[in-house]
Design a protein around this motif. Structure first.
Motif, short mmCIF file in Angstrom:
data_model
loop_
_atom_site.label_atom_id
_atom_site.label_comp_id
_atom_site.label_asym_id
_atom_site.label_seq_id
_atom_site.Cartn_x
_atom_site.Cartn_y
_atom_site.Cartn_z
N GLN A 170 -38.84 17.35 9.02
CA GLN A 170 -39.95 16.39 8.99
C GLN A 170 -39.51 14.99 9.39
O GLN A 170 -40.32 14.17 9.84
CB GLN A 170 -40.58 16.36 7.60
CG GLN A 170 -39.68 15.80 6.52
CD GLN A 170 -40.44 15.44 5.26
OE1 GLN A 170 -41.62 15.07 5.33
NE2 GLN A 170 -39.81 15.57 4.10
N ARG A 171 -38.23 14.71 9.24
CA ARG A 171 -37.69 13.40 9.61
C ARG A 171 -37.54 13.25 11.12
O ARG A 171 -37.21 12.16 11.60
CB ARG A 171 -36.34 13.18 8.93
CG ARG A 171 -36.35 13.41 7.43
CD ARG A 171 -34.95 13.34 6.84
NE ARG A 171 -34.93 13.83 5.47
CZ ARG A 171 -35.24 13.11 4.40
NH1 ARG A 171 -35.57 11.83 4.55
NH2 ARG A 171 -35.20 13.63 3.19
N THR A 172 -37.73 14.34 11.87
CA THR A 172 -37.51 14.30 13.31
C THR A 172 -38.81 14.34 14.12
O THR A 172 -38.76 14.37 15.34
CB THR A 172 -36.64 15.50 13.74
OG1 THR A 172 -37.39 16.72 13.59
CG2 THR A 172 -35.38 15.59 12.91
N ARG A 177 -49.29 15.64 7.11
CA ARG A 177 -47.95 16.13 6.82
C ARG A 177 -47.99 17.48 6.10
O ARG A 177 -47.19 18.37 6.38
CB ARG A 177 -47.19 15.11 5.96
CG ARG A 177 -46.87 13.80 6.69
CD ARG A 177 -46.22 12.82 5.74
NE ARG A 177 -47.09 12.54 4.60
CZ ARG A 177 -46.74 11.79 3.55
NH1 ARG A 177 -45.52 11.26 3.50
NH2 ARG A 177 -47.58 11.57 2.56
#
Length: 287
Positions: free
Chosen positions: A86-88, A188
């Motif tokens: 999710q950080r990418t 998200r």
């Protein structure tokens, strides 16, 4: 090649193609709808196949694995997405490729440490160990079961994406995540659910494929390559295109394995090249 052998090869190709379809629609969802390049998709397939092998060794049948293995693959995909991927989402595609490729290598090496480098055979379920006579042709019962499962998955997927509120939110989040957020929905969480579901589909494909081809550490790489071929050939984000492309690739591979075994895998990319030369957006893709 006689007509009977040709038809037998085509029917075998349908079974192979249906597994490719189940594998690819998960990647289609993640790659086509979420615009995320996931090179770890083959790892979900491989981990599930090894889970099917372990469950078959423990219970004596691979049938329980058809429920348990996709769940394990979904958990693996969900944890990977929450902890790392999710950080990418806002990074360039090159970064996504490197990170997901590293995750796939980590999964491959972990499986190798646990099960070793040699391939393992997974027995066909006892109830599907025979054959079905279709007119004058004989077809393995398990391959017919795989086709039936894939048809059910295709219908459920189409209904979920096109006829449910969740599917509408998923399509809307893919088009404009910020607008969906302004409407009160958390994009998200939608992407998290889609990623887990895509992992479960890859897991189902791995569990179904295990009795047909066995399991070995490099199977995830092969699956990933074929999945990307199907997604690109069918058209990004197109489920009907993925089905058509998967059947085309499966039948081509099956027939070529009887005519020219050494070039069966090569012809997958030959078919893709020829079609994309005339339709750059794929069979059912949009410009």
């Amino acid at each position: 090649m006689s007509t009977q052998v040709f038809i037998f090869g085509a029917l075998n190709g349908v079974g192979i193609g249906m597994i490719y379809f189940i594998l690819s629609i998960g990647l289609t969802m993640i790659f086509g709808l979420m615009q995320f390049v996931n090179f770890a998709h083959g790892a979900f397939y491989m981990v599930s196949a090894y889970a099917a092998f372990a469950i078959a060794q423990w219970t004596g049948s691979v049938l329980p694995a058809l429920l348990i293995s996709p769940l394990l693959a979904a958990i693996f995909a969900l944890v990977s997405e929450r902890v790392l991927l999710q950080r990418t989402y806002n990074l360039p595609h090159e970064a996504q490729i490197l990170i997901t490729f590293a995750l796939a290598i980590l999964a491959q090496e972990t499986v190798t440490m646990i099960f070793g480098t040699l391939g393992k055979n997974v027995p066909v379920p006892e109830m599907f160990n025979g054959v079905v006579i279709l007119g004058g042709f004989v077809y393995p019962s398990y391959r017919l079961f795989v086709v039936a499962v894939a048809v059910v998955v295709a219908v459920v997927m189409w209904l979920a994406i096109e006829r449910t509120r969740l599917g509408a939110m998923l399509r809307a989040a893919a088009e404009n995540a910020e607008m969906v957020g302004l409407l009160g929905f958390d994009s998200r969480k939608i992407f998290m659910g889609a990623f887990a579901f895509g992992g479960a589909l890859a897991g189902l494909a791995g569990a179904l494929a295990a009795p047909l081809r066995g399991v070995e550490p490099l199977m995830g790489r092969e699956a990933l390559a074929i999945a990307f071929v199907v997604v690109i050939l069918g058209g990004l984000g197109s489920f009907s295109g993925a089905l058509l492309a998967a059947l085309l690739i499966g039948i081509t591979q099956s027939l070529m394995s009887m005519i020219w075994p050494g070039g069966a895998h090569l012809m997958i990319y030959g078919v893709m090249t020829m079609i994309l030369a005339f339709r750059p957006t794929g069979l059912m893709g949009r410009s």
